[in-house]
Design a protein around this motif. Structure first.
Motif, PDB file in Angstrom:
ATOM      1  N   GLU A  80       0.825  -1.116  -0.143  1.00  0.00           N
ATOM      2  CA  GLU A  80      -0.104   0.041   0.197  1.00  0.00           C
ATOM      3  C   GLU A  80       0.942   1.219  -0.007  1.00  0.00           C
ATOM      4  N   LYS A 100       2.112   1.801  -3.447  1.00  0.00           N
ATOM      5  CA  LYS A 100       0.969   2.426  -4.534  1.00  0.00           C
ATOM      6  C   LYS A 100       0.852   3.849  -4.047  1.00  0.00           C
ATOM      7  N   ASN A 124       3.731   5.847  -5.530  1.00  0.00           N
ATOM      8  CA  ASN A 124       3.556   5.907  -6.859  1.00  0.00           C
ATOM      9  C   ASN A 124       2.548   6.941  -7.285  1.00  0.00           C
ATOM     10  N   ARG A 125       1.326   7.037  -6.551  1.00  0.00           N
ATOM     11  CA  ARG A 125       0.188   8.147  -6.840  1.00  0.00           C
ATOM     12  C   ARG A 125       0.558   9.437  -6.505  1.00  0.00           C
TER      13      ARG A 125
END
Length: 111
Positions: free
Chosen positions: A74, A77, A80-81
């Protein structure tokens, strides 16, 4: 120098392979050094306990690591966001800057 989450994930995978199904595991000095960031994170999140002595690097599994792996995925992710968000902000800012830079040219053409 800060270690990326992707590198920590690689270190974590190595630790998982070294540990297997054992409740406690020993690491060589080299392995402990190579995986120090993942070990530090596992210790800080209370997934392992450090039972090292002067002569050996010994760790005891305090909790199942599935939750840690989910948390790490998580965080990757989310990282990356944030990168995509930062790129979007940079592109919009560049477009606004280019538009502002064209204002004198447009005014000169109209006069």
């Amino acid at each position: 120098m800060e270690t990326s989450l992707a590198d920590i994930k690689k270190q974590y995978e190595k630790l998982k392979n070294l540990m297997g199904d054992e409740k406690a595991f020993d690491l060589s000095d080299e392995d402990a050094l190579r995986c120090q960031d993942a070990l530090s994170l596992l210790k800080s999140r209370n997934y392992i306990l450090d039972a090292s002595t002067l002569c050996e690097k010994r760790y005891i599994k305090a909790a199942e690591w599935d939750g840690f792996e989910d948390w790490l995925n998580e965080m990757i992710k989310e990282s990356n966001r944030m990168s995509r968000r930062e790129w979007t902000i940079a592109i919009v800012s560049a477009a606004i800057g280019a538009a502002i830079g064209l204002i004198p040219t447009i005014i000169g053409a109209l006069c």
